[in-house]
Design a protein around this motif. Structure first.
Motif, PDB file in Angstrom:
ATOM      1  N   UNK A 107      -7.691   3.560  -6.028  1.00  0.00           N
ATOM      2  CA  UNK A 107      -7.370   4.149  -4.766  1.00  0.00           C
ATOM      3  C   UNK A 107      -6.747   5.824  -5.099  1.00  0.00           C
ATOM      4  N   UNK A 108      -5.663   5.463  -5.896  1.00  0.00           N
ATOM      5  CA  UNK A 108      -4.863   6.678  -6.165  1.00  0.00           C
ATOM      6  C   UNK A 108      -6.004   7.843  -6.983  1.00  0.00           C
ATOM      7  N   UNK A 145      -8.098   9.247  -4.152  1.00  0.00           N
ATOM      8  CA  UNK A 145      -7.443  10.358  -3.682  1.00  0.00           C
ATOM      9  C   UNK A 145      -7.411  11.587  -4.657  1.00  0.00           C
ATOM     10  N   UNK A 171      -4.216  10.614   1.756  1.00  0.00           N
ATOM     11  CA  UNK A 171      -2.841   9.911   1.468  1.00  0.00           C
ATOM     12  C   UNK A 171      -2.713   9.041   2.664  1.00  0.00           C
ATOM     13  N   UNK A 172      -3.163   9.077   3.892  1.00  0.00           N
ATOM     14  CA  UNK A 172      -2.898   8.178   4.721  1.00  0.00           C
ATOM     15  C   UNK A 172      -4.049   6.843   4.352  1.00  0.00           C
ATOM     16  N   UNK A 223      -4.080   5.686   1.709  1.00  0.00           N
ATOM     17  CA  UNK A 223      -3.151   4.851   0.781  1.00  0.00           C
ATOM     18  C   UNK A 223      -2.191   3.832   1.364  1.00  0.00           C
ATOM     19  N   UNK A 224      -1.746   4.388   2.558  1.00  0.00           N
ATOM     20  CA  UNK A 224      -0.868   3.593   3.341  1.00  0.00           C
ATOM     21  C   UNK A 224      -1.815   2.458   3.784  1.00  0.00           C
ATOM     22  N   UNK A 225      -2.762   2.626   4.443  1.00  0.00           N
ATOM     23  CA  UNK A 225      -3.612   1.672   5.084  1.00  0.00           C
ATOM     24  C   UNK A 225      -4.044   0.604   3.977  1.00  0.00           C
ATOM     25  N   UNK A 226      -4.336   0.988   2.933  1.00  0.00           N
ATOM     26  CA  UNK A 226      -4.505   0.033   1.721  1.00  0.00           C
ATOM     27  C   UNK A 226      -3.376  -0.870   1.439  1.00  0.00           C
ATOM     28  N   UNK A 227      -2.262  -0.228   1.566  1.00  0.00           N
ATOM     29  CA  UNK A 227      -1.147  -1.073   1.177  1.00  0.00           C
ATOM     30  C   UNK A 227      -0.850  -2.199   2.343  1.00  0.00           C
ATOM     31  N   UNK A 228      -1.286  -1.728   3.652  1.00  0.00           N
ATOM     32  CA  UNK A 228      -1.199  -2.742   4.435  1.00  0.00           C
ATOM     33  C   UNK A 228      -2.189  -3.818   4.310  1.00  0.00           C
ATOM     34  N   UNK A 234     -11.909   9.137   9.090  1.00  0.00           N
ATOM     35  CA  UNK A 234     -11.161   9.641  10.322  1.00  0.00           C
ATOM     36  C   UNK A 234     -10.565  10.788  10.288  1.00  0.00           C
ATOM     37  N   UNK A 235      -9.927  11.143   8.885  1.00  0.00           N
ATOM     38  CA  UNK A 235      -9.294  12.551   8.512  1.00  0.00           C
ATOM     39  C   UNK A 235     -10.408  13.449   8.153  1.00  0.00           C
ATOM     40  N   UNK A 275     -10.757   1.516  12.011  1.00  0.00           N
ATOM     41  CA  UNK A 275      -9.590   1.229  13.034  1.00  0.00           C
ATOM     42  C   UNK A 275     -10.295   0.735  14.316  1.00  0.00           C
TER      43      UNK A 275
END
Lengths: 249, 249
Positions: B19-20, B23, B30-31, B33-38, B103-104, B159
């Motif tokens: 995923x990195x 990016x 970047x957002x 990546x956070x969603x992936x972490x969740x 989304x972005x 989402x």
């Protein structure tokens, strides 16, 4: 991009933006964003609040640092992006210097994190002139004035390796980790299962109140295994409640 | 940076690297990546495997798409970074075109994602010449040949907003979401609580096997609420098991 206020996850998304900003400023790395997401998920299934077991661990952490000879606060990119100013205040209140320690190492990033902490008036070690034996990546590099001689290290948002090596070198470890099942959580002497953005301000408050006598008493009564158990139970209870909501919807 | 093979979370960390890379290539943000972490965290507390309720939902999803008139597979940056080739294969097997939806929003990123899918031979819609009313961010933009006229939409890693608006426009929604408690999971007609990297290959297999007659039978017996309940119970059971390990350590 502007997140519309009507978005149901507005708050969580704007908090993410803080870390995204940290990445853009070169404090945090892309991998740190994923780690943050993992934390977010655990915070979510814990109900996004400071539980009693977290407050108890925070108080014990402050007590341990208060009684330590050389307490050190380890700071990585995520911690610096989220709570730099608060970490400096905790550091001053407890007389525990800050030391920059990052997993994805670059000299430039170490210096950026140090500069950010220094901007808030923090005492920051980042000389990287010593080595912790037995660890095979960049975080073996430490400062001879800091973690190398520390007896107690606060490691917010760290991984299991880091925690393990600190233990092997005879140090007491305090972890802040939203996953009560992680290697870090299980290996630390004191595990704060809480969001760092809530934990550090609470620790500052405890640090200002607690006396050395009280600190000894707090540590006599502290049991980390029970704290972890209560954290896991809290997740199970919260999930049960949420499951009922799903089924009744 | 090279992740040492001795690291206990080597596999999880190398998956993150995918995923990195996404990016760095401009596919994901970047957002994301956070969603992936969740998602990672939920996968972890689910035991990182395809549960029976996930396989059941995957089979029902394939059945629904098989019987649809205009099934569409919505693709965002994370999905393209992780399973672009597999999504193309699923698309071909089910005769369901791919549509880029992010989304972005940026035109450049839409084109990069489309190009990545086209490289694997996918039919990709990304004209952005129509609008889904009632949604206040960039994802209201759709393609008139795709989601606008679709009767069934597969939305991996989406989402709640997105899911809600598709429902309001009368479409059947299939979600892939590791969080069985999310708005998306609860609003979808079929919710696949599984890691997308396991789910898509499994769906390809089902898509190759299932007949239209079997598809009808599968859908007659499918109950999404029970699937969600079983997913939540699986998390609770896994946590109980892990909690025992913690306490017995």
């Amino acid at each position: 991009m502007e997140i519309p206020k009507s978005h149901p996850r507005y708050l969580s998304l704007t908090t993410r933006e803080k870390l995204v900003k940290g990445v853009r400023e070169g404090l945090a790395v892309l991998e740190g964003l994923i780690a943050h997401g993992r934390g977010e998920a655990f915070d979510y299934i814990l109900g996004e609040k400071s539980h009693d077991f977290a407050l108890e661990a925070e108080r014990a952490a402050v007590a341990l640092m208060k009684l330590a000879e050389h307490p050190v606060i380890s700071v990585n990119g995520n911690a610096a992006s989220l709570v730099a100013e608060e970490l400096v205040e905790l550091s001053k209140t407890l007389n525990a210097p800050l030391e920059v320690n990052i997993f994805h190492y670059s000299k430039e990033r170490v210096e950026k994190i140090a500069k950010k902490l220094e901007e808030f008036g923090g005492t920051v070690y980042y000389r990287g002139d010593a080595v912790l034996e037995g660890i095979d990546h960049a975080r073996r590099i430490v400062d001879s004035r800091g973690i190398l001689k520390a007896d107690v290290v606060l490691v917010p948002l760290e991984d299991g390796d880091r925690c393990e090596i600190l233990k092997k070198h005879g140090k007491k470890v305090i972890a802040i980790d939203l996953n009560p099942l992680s290697r870090t959580a299980r290996m630390a002497d004191i595990t704060i299962v809480n969001n760092i953005t809530r934990a550090i301000p609470e620790m500052i408050k405890f640090a200002k109140e607690i006396t050395k006598e009280e600190a000894k008493e707090v540590l006599r009564n502290y049991d980390n295994k029970t704290v972890l158990k209560r954290a896991i139970e809290a997740i199970r209870e919260h999930l049960t409640k949420m499951a009922e909501d799903v089924m009744n919807a």
